[in-house]
Motif scaffolding. Structure first.
Motif, PDB file in Angstrom:
ATOM      1  N   ALA A  22       0.841  -1.201   0.000  1.00 53.58           N
ATOM      2  CA  ALA A  22       0.000   0.000   0.000  1.00 53.58           C
ATOM      3  C   ALA A  22       0.871   1.245   0.000  1.00 53.58           C
ATOM      4  O   ALA A  22       1.941   1.275   0.614  1.00 53.58           O
ATOM      5  N   ILE A  23       0.396   2.254  -0.678  1.00 52.88           N
ATOM      6  CA  ILE A  23       1.022   3.577  -0.664  1.00 52.88           C
ATOM      7  C   ILE A  23       0.178   4.444   0.257  1.00 52.88           C
ATOM      8  O   ILE A  23      -1.044   4.520   0.105  1.00 52.88           O
ATOM      9  N   VAL A  24       0.823   5.102   1.211  1.00 50.07           N
ATOM     10  CA  VAL A  24       0.116   5.974   2.153  1.00 50.07           C
ATOM     11  C   VAL A  24       0.390   7.415   1.757  1.00 50.07           C
ATOM     12  O   VAL A  24       1.531   7.803   1.534  1.00 50.07           O
ATOM     13  N   ARG A  25      -0.678   8.176   1.666  1.00 52.09           N
ATOM     14  CA  ARG A  25      -0.572   9.593   1.302  1.00 52.09           C
ATOM     15  C   ARG A  25      -1.565  10.401   2.122  1.00 52.09           C
ATOM     16  O   ARG A  25      -2.426   9.849   2.812  1.00 52.09           O
ATOM     17  N   THR A  26      -1.472  11.703   2.025  1.00 50.44           N
ATOM     18  CA  THR A  26      -2.380  12.606   2.718  1.00 50.44           C
ATOM     19  C   THR A  26      -3.757  12.574   2.057  1.00 50.44           C
ATOM     20  O   THR A  26      -3.876  12.497   0.835  1.00 50.44           O
ATOM     21  N   ARG A  47      -0.997  -1.286   9.600  1.00 53.19           N
ATOM     22  CA  ARG A  47       0.335  -0.994  10.147  1.00 53.19           C
ATOM     23  C   ARG A  47       0.962   0.208   9.426  1.00 53.19           C
ATOM     24  O   ARG A  47       1.548   1.084  10.055  1.00 53.19           O
ATOM     25  N   ALA A  48       0.834   0.256   8.108  1.00 51.16           N
ATOM     26  CA  ALA A  48       1.383   1.384   7.338  1.00 51.16           C
ATOM     27  C   ALA A  48       0.689   2.690   7.725  1.00 51.16           C
ATOM     28  O   ALA A  48       1.335   3.729   7.871  1.00 51.16           O
ATOM     29  N   LEU A  49      -0.624   2.627   7.909  1.00 51.32           N
ATOM     30  CA  LEU A  49      -1.369   3.827   8.294  1.00 51.32           C
ATOM     31  C   LEU A  49      -0.975   4.292   9.693  1.00 51.32           C
ATOM     32  O   LEU A  49      -0.772   5.491   9.917  1.00 51.32           O
ATOM     33  N   VAL A  50      -0.849   3.369  10.627  1.00 48.38           N
ATOM     34  CA  VAL A  50      -0.441   3.748  11.987  1.00 48.38           C
ATOM     35  C   VAL A  50       0.970   4.322  11.960  1.00 48.38           C
ATOM     36  O   VAL A  50       1.271   5.285  12.669  1.00 48.38           O
ATOM     37  N   GLY A  51       1.826   3.792  11.109  1.00 45.95           N
ATOM     38  CA  GLY A  51       3.167   4.356  10.958  1.00 45.95           C
ATOM     39  C   GLY A  51       3.122   5.811  10.514  1.00 45.95           C
ATOM     40  O   GLY A  51       3.874   6.657  11.028  1.00 45.95           O
ATOM     41  N   ALA A  52       2.235   6.136   9.582  1.00 42.06           N
ATOM     42  CA  ALA A  52       2.084   7.523   9.120  1.00 42.06           C
ATOM     43  C   ALA A  52       1.551   8.408  10.242  1.00 42.06           C
ATOM     44  O   ALA A  52       2.002   9.540  10.427  1.00 42.06           O
ATOM     45  N   VAL A  53       0.594   7.885  11.006  1.00 40.00           N
ATOM     46  CA  VAL A  53       0.020   8.637  12.132  1.00 40.00           C
ATOM     47  C   VAL A  53       1.084   8.895  13.196  1.00 40.00           C
ATOM     48  O   VAL A  53       1.201  10.014  13.708  1.00 40.00           O
ATOM     49  N   VAL A  54       1.871   7.885  13.522  1.00 34.05           N
ATOM     50  CA  VAL A  54       2.937   8.051  14.517  1.00 34.05           C
ATOM     51  C   VAL A  54       3.951   9.089  14.036  1.00 34.05           C
ATOM     52  O   VAL A  54       4.381   9.956  14.800  1.00 34.05           O
ATOM     53  N   PHE A  66      -4.727  10.253   6.734  1.00 35.15           N
ATOM     54  CA  PHE A  66      -3.913   9.548   5.752  1.00 35.15           C
ATOM     55  C   PHE A  66      -4.747   8.469   5.087  1.00 35.15           C
ATOM     56  O   PHE A  66      -5.598   7.854   5.718  1.00 35.15           O
ATOM     57  N   VAL A  67      -4.475   8.243   3.815  1.00 36.52           N
ATOM     58  CA  VAL A  67      -5.190   7.266   3.009  1.00 36.52           C
ATOM     59  C   VAL A  67      -4.178   6.268   2.465  1.00 36.52           C
ATOM     60  O   VAL A  67      -3.100   6.651   2.019  1.00 36.52           O
ATOM     61  N   ALA A  68      -4.534   4.997   2.530  1.00 35.02           N
ATOM     62  CA  ALA A  68      -3.708   3.954   1.923  1.00 35.02           C
ATOM     63  C   ALA A  68      -4.361   3.539   0.615  1.00 35.02           C
ATOM     64  O   ALA A  68      -5.585   3.349   0.558  1.00 35.02           O
ATOM     65  N   THR A  69      -3.549   3.398  -0.418  1.00 33.10           N
ATOM     66  CA  THR A  69      -4.057   2.969  -1.716  1.00 33.10           C
ATOM     67  C   THR A  69      -3.224   1.807  -2.258  1.00 33.10           C
ATOM     68  O   THR A  69      -2.029   1.693  -1.960  1.00 33.10           O
ATOM     69  N   ILE A  70      -3.875   0.972  -3.008  1.00 34.10           N
ATOM     70  CA  ILE A  70      -3.212  -0.063  -3.802  1.00 34.10           C
ATOM     71  C   ILE A  70      -3.785   0.084  -5.198  1.00 34.10           C
ATOM     72  O   ILE A  70      -5.008   0.096  -5.375  1.00 34.10           O
ATOM     73  N   ARG A 124      -4.012   2.733  -6.835  1.00 29.10           N
ATOM     74  CA  ARG A 124      -4.798   3.978  -6.778  1.00 29.10           C
ATOM     75  C   ARG A 124      -6.191   3.810  -6.190  1.00 29.10           C
ATOM     76  O   ARG A 124      -7.009   4.722  -6.246  1.00 29.10           O
ATOM     77  N   ARG A 125      -6.474   2.648  -5.615  1.00 26.95           N
ATOM     78  CA  ARG A 125      -7.774   2.397  -4.988  1.00 26.95           C
ATOM     79  C   ARG A 125      -7.606   2.504  -3.481  1.00 26.95           C
ATOM     80  O   ARG A 125      -6.691   1.910  -2.907  1.00 26.95           O
ATOM     81  N   VAL A 126      -8.485   3.244  -2.823  1.00 27.91           N
ATOM     82  CA  VAL A 126      -8.415   3.420  -1.375  1.00 27.91           C
ATOM     83  C   VAL A 126      -8.689   2.081  -0.695  1.00 27.91           C
ATOM     84  O   VAL A 126      -9.715   1.447  -0.944  1.00 27.91           O
ATOM     85  N   VAL A 127      -7.744   1.674   0.174  1.00 30.44           N
ATOM     86  CA  VAL A 127      -7.871   0.413   0.906  1.00 30.44           C
ATOM     87  C   VAL A 127      -7.781   0.623   2.417  1.00 30.44           C
ATOM     88  O   VAL A 127      -7.561  -0.324   3.168  1.00 30.44           O
ATOM     89  N   GLY A 128      -7.960   1.872   2.835  1.00 30.98           N
ATOM     90  CA  GLY A 128      -7.969   2.163   4.263  1.00 30.98           C
ATOM     91  C   GLY A 128      -7.591   3.603   4.522  1.00 30.98           C
ATOM     92  O   GLY A 128      -7.113   4.310   3.632  1.00 30.98           O
ATOM     93  N   PHE A 129      -7.836   4.031   5.767  1.00 34.31           N
ATOM     94  CA  PHE A 129      -7.473   5.382   6.159  1.00 34.31           C
ATOM     95  C   PHE A 129      -7.341   5.452   7.671  1.00 34.31           C
ATOM     96  O   PHE A 129      -7.857   4.610   8.401  1.00 34.31           O
ATOM     97  N   SER A 130      -6.615   6.464   8.116  1.00 31.22           N
ATOM     98  CA  SER A 130      -6.455   6.717   9.538  1.00 31.22           C
ATOM     99  C   SER A 130      -6.193   8.199   9.719  1.00 31.22           C
ATOM    100  O   SER A 130      -5.949   8.927   8.753  1.00 31.22           O
ATOM    101  N   ASP A 131      -6.245   8.642  10.978  1.00 34.36           N
ATOM    102  CA  ASP A 131      -6.009  10.049  11.248  1.00 34.36           C
ATOM    103  C   ASP A 131      -5.444  10.246  12.643  1.00 34.36           C
ATOM    104  O   ASP A 131      -5.399   9.322  13.450  1.00 34.36           O
ATOM    105  N   VAL A 132      -5.004  11.469  12.884  1.00 32.70           N
ATOM    106  CA  VAL A 132      -4.602  11.897  14.218  1.00 32.70           C
ATOM    107  C   VAL A 132      -4.928  13.383  14.324  1.00 32.70           C
ATOM    108  O   VAL A 132      -4.762  14.140  13.373  1.00 32.70           O
TER     109      VAL A 132
END
Length: 157
Positions: free
Chosen positions: A3-7, A96-103, A60-64, A66-74
Motif C-alpha cells: 500500500a502507498i500511504v498519502r495525505t 500498520r502502514a497507516l499507523v506508521g504515518a500517524v505516529v 492519511f489514506v492507503a491505496t493499492i 490507486r484504490r483506497v484500501v484504508g485510512f487513519s487520522d490523528v
C-alpha cells in the motif's frame, strides 16, 4: 502489492466512507450485534460533513493501484480517531502502514503520546502496534446504542 500511504484529499471522501462502512458492517459485525453495527455505520452519510471531519484532522489514506484500501487520522491533541481497512485489504499490512504515518505525524507535532478508542475488533491490532489498554468502556454509546470499546494509548519515544 504494498500500500502507498498519502495525505487525504477531498476526492477521498466517498472511498473513505465506503472503507469505513464496509469495515464496520463486514469486519466488526463479528464482534458486535446488528443493532450496534447499524448505529455505528448508518446506511448513509453527509459526504460534505464527512469530508470536513477528515480535513479537520491529519488524515492519511492507503491505496493499492490507486484504490483506497484504508485510512487513519490523528488530531493535534493526539487522538487517533479513525483506523479503518475494508475486509478485502485486511491482513496485508495496510493498518500498520497507516499507523506508521500517524505516529510520524504525531512526532512531527511534538506529541509524546497517541490515544484511541479501539473497538473489540481493532483491539488485537492496536496491541500488536504497541498500544496499551488504559480502560474498557462498557458504556460507550453511538446514536443511542451501546457499543463497548477500549481507551488505549501509545507512548512515543
Amino acid at each position: 502489492m504494498t500500500a502507498i500511504v498519502r495525505t487525504y484529499e477531498p476526492q477521498d471522501a466517498e472511498p473513505t466512507w465506503d472503507a469505513y462502512f464496509r469495515a464496520v458492517r463486514d469486519t466488526a459485525s463479528k464482534d458486535y450485534s446488528p443493532e450496534q453495527v447499524a448505529a455505528w455505520a448508518p446506511e448513509s452519510v453527509d459526504l460534505a460533513e464527512w469530508n470536513e471531519r477528515r480535513l479537520a484532522a491529519h488524515t492519511f489514506v492507503a491505496t493499492i493501484n490507486r484504490r483506497v484500501v484504508g485510512f487513519s487520522d490523528v488530531t493535534d491533541n493526539g487522538l487517533l480517531d479513525m483506523l479503518f481497512v475494508p475486509p478485502e485489504a485486511g491482513g496485508r499490512g495496510v493498518a500498520r502502514a497507516l499507523v506508521g504515518a500517524v505516529v510520524g505525524k504525531a512526532r512531527e507535532l511534538g506529541l509524546s503520546e497517541i490515544h484511541t478508542h479501539a473497538s473489540r475488533t481493532a483491539l488485537p491490532a492496536f496491541r500488536r502496534f504497541g498500544f496499551e489498554v488504559e480502560r474498557a468502556n462498557a458504556d460507550n454509546n453511538i446514536r443511542g446504542e451501546n457499543v463497548p470499546n477500549y481507551d488505549m494509548y501509545l507512548k512515543l519515544g
